[in-house]
Scaffold this active site. Structure first.
Site, PDB file in Angstrom:
ATOM      1  N   LYS A   5       0.667  -1.230   0.127  1.00  0.00           N
ATOM      2  CA  LYS A   5      -0.020   0.026   0.067  1.00  0.00           C
ATOM      3  C   LYS A   5       0.796   1.367   0.112  1.00  0.00           C
ATOM      4  O   LYS A   5       2.036   1.437   0.554  1.00  0.00           O
ATOM      5  CB  LYS A   5      -0.877  -0.119   1.330  1.00  0.00           C
ATOM      6  CG  LYS A   5      -1.849  -1.214   1.282  1.00  0.00           C
ATOM      7  CD  LYS A   5      -2.563  -1.055   2.486  1.00  0.00           C
ATOM      8  CE  LYS A   5      -2.017  -1.185   3.620  1.00  0.00           C
ATOM      9  NZ  LYS A   5      -2.744  -1.406   4.865  1.00  0.00           N
TER      10      LYS A   5
ATOM     11  N   THR B 252      -7.542  10.321   8.362  1.00  0.00           N
ATOM     12  CA  THR B 252      -7.310   8.928   7.505  1.00  0.00           C
ATOM     13  C   THR B 252      -7.463   8.005   8.518  1.00  0.00           C
ATOM     14  O   THR B 252      -6.981   6.825   8.292  1.00  0.00           O
ATOM     15  CB  THR B 252      -6.015   9.068   6.708  1.00  0.00           C
ATOM     16  OG1 THR B 252      -5.123   9.419   7.796  1.00  0.00           O
ATOM     17  CG2 THR B 252      -6.058  10.514   5.696  1.00  0.00           C
TER      18      THR B 252
ATOM     19  N   GLY C  82      -7.910   4.703  10.488  1.00  0.00           N
ATOM     20  CA  GLY C  82      -8.601   3.339  10.055  1.00  0.00           C
ATOM     21  C   GLY C  82      -8.616   3.168   8.629  1.00  0.00           C
ATOM     22  O   GLY C  82      -9.392   2.003   8.136  1.00  0.00           O
ATOM     23  N   THR C  83      -7.951   3.687   7.666  1.00  0.00           N
ATOM     24  CA  THR C  83      -7.780   3.318   6.486  1.00  0.00           C
ATOM     25  C   THR C  83      -7.249   1.895   6.062  1.00  0.00           C
ATOM     26  O   THR C  83      -7.740   1.114   5.227  1.00  0.00           O
ATOM     27  CB  THR C  83      -7.033   4.406   5.492  1.00  0.00           C
ATOM     28  OG1 THR C  83      -5.479   4.428   5.874  1.00  0.00           O
ATOM     29  CG2 THR C  83      -7.737   5.662   5.387  1.00  0.00           C
TER      30      THR C  83
ATOM     31  N   CYS D 276      -7.081  -0.587   8.250  1.00  0.00           N
ATOM     32  CA  CYS D 276      -8.482  -1.503   8.714  1.00  0.00           C
ATOM     33  C   CYS D 276      -9.528  -1.643   7.808  1.00  0.00           C
ATOM     34  O   CYS D 276      -9.977  -2.750   7.588  1.00  0.00           O
ATOM     35  CB  CYS D 276      -8.769  -1.094  10.065  1.00  0.00           C
ATOM     36  SG  CYS D 276      -7.525  -1.116  11.139  1.00  0.00           S
TER      37      CYS D 276
END
Length: 271
Positions: free
Chosen positions: A182, A215, A217-218, A220
């Site tokens: 990512k 941002t 929790g992106t 998860c």
């Protein structure tokens, strides 16, 4: 895996920590499952006291309690996919890996929560080693961020070509089916660009960049959305593409709450 479910909708399991602020962890996962019309079940690995400003306290669950939660869900309800998030220590990681093998859990999405997207290490070196050696090789897909991919590959990652090289190394060395490196923590035009590699096909996945500080929790949310799509029967690449689109939309409607970094807007369609 036990697929003899009693519900009429797909079921997914999140094995992760609780976020008292509601932005990440099992709270984000369960909201993501619900958005995708997938019934969400959970095994809590740790309880955090946190808010938009940071984490104040973390309490680990006993490994036996984590095992019991996984068994209770899989042996009765059944699941079509599972994801892991914060597992915290080597004992919990080893216990989860043992259950994945014993219960033959397929469609396993491993979000290798080791380092934050700002570069801060979140678990100790023994836990990192156990995650790398025991759990990640069991994954259908592993979703490291830039800094986690650096640990797993041994490379410094500063460019998209570095991300591609890291994906090759992780796939080869850890024997995972698919690697998704990512780019949320990448600089410049690399921010938000993800690299997919399944041993044959290398894909560069892009969406629009969203300019927001909120941002939380992106990671998860992305892994939960992938698991939800797999539970619904999507192939891996489709599951990832749709999950990435979901996160991008949720970022566009991120919640400006608290005094720090707010969470993404999981129910953006209702806002």
């Amino acid at each position: 895996m036990n697929t003899n479910i009693t519900s009429t909708i797909p079921v997914a399991l999140t094995i992760a920590g609780s976020d008292s602020g509601g932005g990440a962890g099992i709270q984000a996962d369960l909201r993501t499952f619900a958005f995708h019309c997938v019934h969400g079940t959970s095994a809590i690995t740790c309880v955090t006291a946190q808010n938009t400003l940071g984490v104040m306290r973390v309490d680990a669950m006993p490994p036996e309690a984590v095992i019991a939660q996984i068994q209770a869900v899989v042996e009765d309800i059944g699941i079509q996919a599972a994801k892991t998030g914060m597992l915290l220590n080597k004992e919990i990681i080893a216990a989860v890996a043992q259950q994945v093998e014993a219960l033959q859990i397929n469609n396993l999405v491993v979000d290798p929560v080791m380092v934050s997207r700002t570069g801060a290490q979140l678990i100790d070196d023994d836990a990192v080693k156990t995650l790398r050696d025991a759990l990640i090789p069991l994954a259908t897909i592993v979703t490291p961020n830039r800094y986690e991919a650096q640990i797993l590959s041994g490379l410094q990652i500063n460019t998209l070509d570095d991300m591609r090289a890291a994906a090759h190394i992780i796939h080869r060395n850890l024997k995972v089916k698919v690697v998704l490196v990512k780019g949320g923590g990448m600089p410049g035009n690399g921010r938000g660009v993800d690299i997919w590699f399944d041993g044959q096909k290398m894909e560069t996945l892009t969406t629009k960049q969203v300019d927001t500080k909120n941002t939380h929790g992106t990671g998860c949310t992305l892994s939960a959305a992938i698991a939800a799509n797999l539970a619904k029967g999507d192939d891996l690449l489709t599951a990832v593409r749709q999950a990435k689109e979901f996160v991008t939309n949720a970022l566009s409607y991120a919640l400006d709450i608290g005094k720090g970094q707010g969470p993404v807007g999981h129910f953006y369609a209702l806002l």
